[in-house]
Design a protein around this motif. Structure first.
Motif, short mmCIF file in Angstrom:
data_model
loop_
_atom_site.label_atom_id
_atom_site.label_comp_id
_atom_site.label_asym_id
_atom_site.label_seq_id
_atom_site.Cartn_x
_atom_site.Cartn_y
_atom_site.Cartn_z
N GLN A 1 33.88 -48.31 -15.51
CA GLN A 1 34.31 -47.86 -16.84
C GLN A 1 34.52 -46.35 -16.85
O GLN A 1 35.47 -45.85 -17.47
CB GLN A 1 33.26 -48.25 -17.90
N LEU A 2 33.65 -45.62 -16.18
CA LEU A 2 33.80 -44.17 -16.09
C LEU A 2 35.14 -43.82 -15.47
O LEU A 2 35.90 -43.00 -16.00
CB LEU A 2 32.66 -43.56 -15.27
N ALA A 3 35.47 -44.44 -14.35
CA ALA A 3 36.72 -44.14 -13.65
C ALA A 3 37.94 -44.50 -14.49
O ALA A 3 38.91 -43.73 -14.58
CB ALA A 3 36.76 -44.87 -12.32
N ILE A 4 37.90 -45.66 -15.13
CA ILE A 4 39.03 -46.11 -15.95
C ILE A 4 39.24 -45.18 -17.14
O ILE A 4 40.36 -44.75 -17.41
CB ILE A 4 38.81 -47.57 -16.41
N VAL A 5 38.16 -44.84 -17.83
CA VAL A 5 38.28 -43.96 -19.00
C VAL A 5 38.73 -42.56 -18.57
O VAL A 5 39.51 -41.92 -19.27
CB VAL A 5 36.95 -43.92 -19.79
N LEU A 6 38.27 -42.11 -17.42
CA LEU A 6 38.72 -40.80 -16.93
C LEU A 6 40.22 -40.80 -16.66
O LEU A 6 40.92 -39.86 -17.05
CB LEU A 6 37.95 -40.41 -15.66
N LEU A 7 40.73 -41.85 -16.03
CA LEU A 7 42.17 -41.93 -15.76
C LEU A 7 42.98 -41.97 -17.05
O LEU A 7 43.99 -41.27 -17.19
CB LEU A 7 42.49 -43.14 -14.89
N VAL A 8 42.54 -42.77 -18.01
CA VAL A 8 43.23 -42.84 -19.31
C VAL A 8 43.14 -41.47 -20.01
O VAL A 8 44.12 -41.00 -20.59
CB VAL A 8 42.63 -43.96 -20.19
N GLY A 9 41.99 -40.83 -19.93
CA GLY A 9 41.81 -39.52 -20.55
C GLY A 9 42.70 -38.46 -19.93
O GLY A 9 43.24 -37.60 -20.65
N ILE A 10 42.88 -38.52 -18.62
CA ILE A 10 43.77 -37.56 -17.95
C ILE A 10 45.20 -37.74 -18.46
O ILE A 10 45.90 -36.76 -18.74
CB ILE A 10 43.69 -37.72 -16.42
N VAL A 11 45.63 -38.98 -18.58
CA VAL A 11 46.98 -39.26 -19.09
C VAL A 11 47.11 -38.77 -20.54
O VAL A 11 48.11 -38.11 -20.89
CB VAL A 11 47.31 -40.76 -18.98
N LEU A 12 46.12 -39.06 -21.38
CA LEU A 12 46.18 -38.63 -22.78
C LEU A 12 46.12 -37.11 -22.89
O LEU A 12 46.79 -36.52 -23.75
CB LEU A 12 45.05 -39.28 -23.58
N ASN A 13 45.36 -36.45 -22.03
CA ASN A 13 45.31 -35.00 -22.03
C ASN A 13 46.66 -34.42 -21.61
O ASN A 13 47.15 -33.47 -22.22
CB ASN A 13 44.19 -34.49 -21.12
N ALA A 14 47.26 -34.99 -20.59
CA ALA A 14 48.57 -34.53 -20.13
C ALA A 14 49.64 -34.71 -21.21
O ALA A 14 50.57 -33.92 -21.31
CB ALA A 14 48.97 -35.26 -18.86
N ALA A 15 49.47 -35.75 -22.03
CA ALA A 15 50.42 -36.00 -23.11
C ALA A 15 50.12 -35.14 -24.33
O ALA A 15 50.87 -35.19 -25.32
CB ALA A 15 50.38 -37.48 -23.49
N GLY A 16 49.04 -34.37 -24.29
CA GLY A 16 48.69 -33.50 -25.42
C GLY A 16 47.99 -34.20 -26.56
O GLY A 16 47.87 -33.65 -27.65
N VAL A 17 47.50 -35.40 -26.31
CA VAL A 17 46.84 -36.18 -27.36
C VAL A 17 45.39 -35.74 -27.56
O VAL A 17 44.88 -35.77 -28.68
CB VAL A 17 46.90 -37.69 -27.02
N MET A 18 44.73 -35.31 -26.48
CA MET A 18 43.33 -34.89 -26.59
C MET A 18 43.06 -33.77 -25.61
O MET A 18 43.81 -33.57 -24.65
CB MET A 18 42.37 -36.06 -26.35
N GLY A 19 41.97 -33.06 -25.86
CA GLY A 19 41.57 -31.98 -24.98
C GLY A 19 40.94 -32.51 -23.70
O GLY A 19 40.45 -33.65 -23.66
N ALA A 20 40.93 -31.67 -22.68
CA ALA A 20 40.36 -32.07 -21.40
C ALA A 20 38.86 -32.32 -21.52
O ALA A 20 38.34 -33.26 -20.92
CB ALA A 20 40.64 -31.01 -20.34
N GLY A 21 38.16 -31.50 -22.29
CA GLY A 21 36.72 -31.69 -22.46
C GLY A 21 36.41 -33.01 -23.14
O GLY A 21 35.45 -33.70 -22.78
N ASP A 22 37.22 -33.36 -24.13
CA ASP A 22 37.03 -34.64 -24.82
C ASP A 22 37.23 -35.80 -23.86
O ASP A 22 36.44 -36.76 -23.85
CB ASP A 22 38.01 -34.78 -26.00
N ALA A 23 38.26 -35.72 -23.03
CA ALA A 23 38.53 -36.78 -22.06
C ALA A 23 37.39 -36.90 -21.05
O ALA A 23 36.95 -38.01 -20.72
CB ALA A 23 39.84 -36.50 -21.33
N LYS A 24 36.88 -35.76 -20.58
CA LYS A 24 35.77 -35.79 -19.62
C LYS A 24 34.50 -36.33 -20.27
O LYS A 24 33.76 -37.10 -19.65
CB LYS A 24 35.52 -34.39 -19.06
#
Length: 165
Positions: free
Chosen positions: A63-86
Motif C-alpha cells: 500500500q505504501l508503494a502504490i500510494v507513493l506512485l499515485v502521489g508522485i503522479v498527482l504531485n507532477a500534475a500539480g494536484v497536491m504537494g510533495a509533502g502531502d504525497a509522501k
C-alpha cells in the motif's frame, strides 16, 4: 473497524506525536519534512513484522508503494504537494483496506474542520499568537493539508485502538 486494536495500541505512541508534528510544521512552514515522513514509515517497517503475519505485512507495505506512485503522479500534475504525497504514502500501511470508506469520511470531516479553523484564525487576532507562520501568508488555493492529514491518521488510529477488531 478492521484494523486490529492491538496494532493501533502498539503504533499509536510512536505515530501520534509525529502526526501532530506534521500538522505543526505544515502550519508553521508549509512543509511536511522528510525526516518526519521517514519516521512514520519506519515505525511500521520496524513494528509491522511483530504485529502482522508476514503476508499481511507485505500487503500493507505494498500500500505504501502504490500510494507513493499515485502521489508522485498527482504531485507532477500539480494536484497536491510533495509533502502531502509522501505523508499519504507513509500513512498508507497503517490503514486496513476495509476501513478506507471510514477513513475517507473521517478525512472529509477533519479537512472541513481544519479549513474552517485555519481560515477563521487567519482573519482574526488569533493568528497573532504565531505571527511568523507561513500558512497565514498563503494566497489562492494553498492550504496546509498536513493540518488535516496528520490529525486524520491520529484519529483513525485512536478509533482503531478503541473499536478495532
Amino acid at each position: 473497524m478492521s484494523l486490529p486494536a492491538l496494532v493501533a495500541w502498539w503504533v499509536l505512541p510512536f505515530v501520534l506525536p509525529l502526526c501532530l508534528y506534521v500538522a505543526y510544521t505544515d502550519l508553521s512552514r508549509m512543509k511536511i519534512t522528510n525526516p518526519t515522513v521517514i519516521a512514520i514509515a519506519s515505525v511500521f517497517v520496524v513494528l509491522g513484522p511483530f504485529l502482522y503475519p508476514f503476508d499481511a505485512y507485505l500487503c500493507q507495505l505494498a500500500q505504501l508503494a502504490i500510494v507513493l506512485l499515485v502521489g508522485i503522479v498527482l504531485n507532477a500534475a500539480g494536484v497536491m504537494g510533495a509533502g502531502d504525497a509522501k505523508f499519504l504514502a507513509a500513512a498508507a500501511p497503517y490503514v486496513a483496506l476495509p476501513d478506507l470508506r471510514l477513513l475517507m469520511a473521517l478525512f472529509a470531516a477533519v479537512l472541513l474542520a481544519a479549513y474552517a479553523v485555519h481560515r477563521i484564525a487567519k482573519v482574526t487576532p488569533l493568528h497573532k499568537m504565531a505571527p511568523t507562520w507561513d500558512s497565514w501568508h498563503t494566497t489562492g488555493r494553498k492550504f496546509p493539508m498536513g493540518f488535516a492529514l496528520g490529525p486524520t491518521l491520529a484519529l483513525y488510529l485512536c478509533l482503531a485502538a478503541v473499536h478495532g477488531s
